[in-house]
Design an enzyme around this catalytic site. Sequence first.
Site, mmCIF file in Angstrom:
data_model
loop_
_atom_site.group_PDB
_atom_site.id
_atom_site.type_symbol
_atom_site.label_atom_id
_atom_site.label_comp_id
_atom_site.label_asym_id
_atom_site.label_seq_id
_atom_site.Cartn_x
_atom_site.Cartn_y
_atom_site.Cartn_z
ATOM 1 N N THR A 116 40.510 34.751 104.423
ATOM 2 C CA THR A 116 40.274 34.421 105.828
ATOM 3 C C THR A 116 39.913 35.716 106.530
ATOM 4 O OG1 THR A 116 41.780 32.537 105.818
ATOM 5 C CG2 THR A 116 41.283 33.526 107.951
ATOM 6 N N LYS A 129 37.178 27.810 109.486
ATOM 7 C CA LYS A 129 38.589 28.169 109.297
ATOM 8 C C LYS A 129 39.231 28.547 110.634
ATOM 9 C CE LYS A 129 42.497 29.163 107.285
ATOM 10 N NZ LYS A 129 42.677 30.133 106.205
ATOM 11 N N LYS A 138 47.135 37.553 112.388
ATOM 12 C CA LYS A 138 45.859 38.128 111.963
ATOM 13 C C LYS A 138 44.740 37.113 112.162
ATOM 14 C CE LYS A 138 44.078 37.474 108.234
ATOM 15 N NZ LYS A 138 43.319 37.179 107.004
#
Length: 293
Positions: A98, A173, A241
């Site tokens: 990711t 995502k 994050k």
Amino acid sequence: MAKVAFLGLGVMGFPMAGHLKVKGGHEVIVYNRTAAKADAWVAKFGGAAAPTPAAAAAAADFVFSCVGNDDDLRAVTIGADGAFAAMQAGAIFVDNTTASADVARELSAAAAERGVGFLDAPVSGGQAGAENGVLTVMVGGAPEHFEAARPVIDAFARMVGHMGPSGAGQLTKMVNQICIAGLVQGLSEAIHFAKRAGLDVEQVIGVISKGAAQSWQMENRWKTMADGKFDYGFAVDWMRKDLAICLDEARGTGARLPVTALVDQFYAEVQAMGGRRWDTSSLIARLENADRS
């Protein structure tokens, strides 16, 4: 059977690479920054370990990666001993990290200069999804590269979707993480409210989970949330994050994410409580903690 390299053997990459070897039947060589993890993977699954990303990628038809962030990804692709310089023309790099859409586009262009395909293919489903081989994979890149790689990706996936050109997988995502942030906060407040109202939480969830409020988070996390147990899934540090990536992208596109920004700050409070490695359902802890203070 394909020759496959896998770079990065964390809680996600370790089982994903295993599925490529066992379920997919591919010839797999692995690399991990901490060599002991690569040795442990070989001991469990067979295959081989390489000392550098370049050595792992040299003879591979497909090179997968699942590392921490943009900088880690650059290190294993275009850094010293990176995979790109060693990959054969026509090979395809599939990145399951990711990361940002910007780095996906950057590395797609760098790969193309070397005659190599590149797919940004982040995953959803957490550690359990990786271990059970039922991840959702969101893919950006050229359609021909997607079609070539999909049968290999299927070894660890339940759903694989081609979302568009380079960067589209990472953008999808981000949508996924935005949804999860709001859902977990809503579920945290709902369980907290039910407790304060004197309701039987199990009975409440048993009813509402069969209606419009149902979600994966409710089905899989309500019990551990109610019990204050937070060691079952995706860590708060990693969620922050991911949300930072979402918020940065939103600033560039002009999208407004007020709830996401608020939940990100709630996760910062959880970190301050010592919950950096708790799973994302720990948002309820800040509500329960406020009750005790």
